[in-house]
Scaffold this motif. Structure first.
Motif, PDB file in Angstrom:
ATOM      1  N   UNK A  19      50.809  41.454  52.522  1.00 20.44           N
ATOM      2  CA  UNK A  19      51.078  40.390  52.727  1.00 20.44           C
ATOM      3  C   UNK A  19      49.970  39.364  52.015  1.00 20.44           C
ATOM      4  N   UNK A  20      48.752  39.675  52.168  1.00 19.22           N
ATOM      5  CA  UNK A  20      47.652  38.869  51.295  1.00 19.22           C
ATOM      6  C   UNK A  20      47.867  38.997  50.124  1.00 19.22           C
ATOM      7  N   UNK A  21      48.172  40.106  49.340  1.00 19.14           N
ATOM      8  CA  UNK A  21      48.566  40.271  47.790  1.00 19.14           C
ATOM      9  C   UNK A  21      49.595  39.345  47.463  1.00 19.14           C
ATOM     10  N   UNK A  22      50.724  39.275  48.414  1.00 18.89           N
ATOM     11  CA  UNK A  22      52.008  38.763  48.043  1.00 18.89           C
ATOM     12  C   UNK A  22      51.543  36.987  48.116  1.00 18.89           C
ATOM     13  N   UNK A  23      50.774  36.436  48.951  1.00 19.84           N
ATOM     14  CA  UNK A  23      50.385  35.138  48.984  1.00 19.84           C
ATOM     15  C   UNK A  23      49.364  34.875  47.613  1.00 19.84           C
ATOM     16  N   UNK A  24      48.382  35.631  47.573  1.00 23.20           N
ATOM     17  CA  UNK A  24      47.737  35.571  46.182  1.00 23.20           C
ATOM     18  C   UNK A  24      48.778  35.617  44.910  1.00 23.20           C
ATOM     19  N   UNK A  25      49.607  36.353  45.064  1.00 26.46           N
ATOM     20  CA  UNK A  25      50.387  36.617  43.647  1.00 26.46           C
ATOM     21  C   UNK A  25      51.481  35.174  43.633  1.00 26.46           C
ATOM     22  N   UNK A  26      51.461  34.627  44.650  1.00 24.92           N
ATOM     23  CA  UNK A  26      52.755  33.633  44.608  1.00 24.92           C
ATOM     24  C   UNK A  26      51.895  32.339  44.036  1.00 24.92           C
ATOM     25  N   UNK A  27      50.387  32.447  44.067  1.00 21.39           N
ATOM     26  CA  UNK A  27      49.760  31.281  43.547  1.00 21.39           C
ATOM     27  C   UNK A  27      49.787  30.787  42.058  1.00 21.39           C
TER      28      UNK A  27
END
Length: 88
Positions: A19-27
């Motif tokens: 979930x953290x990686x998904x949030x970072x990748x969306x940025x």
């Protein structure tokens, strides 16, 4: 005969990491599978201060945590470690 049930669900820490990686990748519209934990936010990913603050705010909302201003985030792994350690 006994069978052992195996779960294909990720462990809680792995689920948090995803979930953290998904949030970072969306940025910056980066595929989450391409993010390395050792990737430098500024050097490798070209994130500026605003990007990092926006990620922190999103992590705080999603995980119901508070991130103090003095916590240094230099790599993707820093985000993953902090959230894994502080998420309920």
């Amino acid at each position: 005969m006994f069978t052992v049930a195996t779960s294909t669900a990720p462990t809680p820490s792995k689920a948090i990491e995803q979930q953290v990686l998904r949030i970072i990748s969306k940025r910056k519209d980066i595929k989450a599978v391409r993010l390395r934990r050792t990737a430098s936010l500024s050097r490798d990913l070209r994130f500026d201060t605003v990007d990092v603050v926006d990620i922190i705010l999103e992590l705080e909302r999603n995980f119901h945590i508070t991130v103090p201003d003095e916590v240094p985030f230099n790599t993707v792994g820093d985000f993953v470690r902090y959230v894994t350690a502080h998420a309920a």
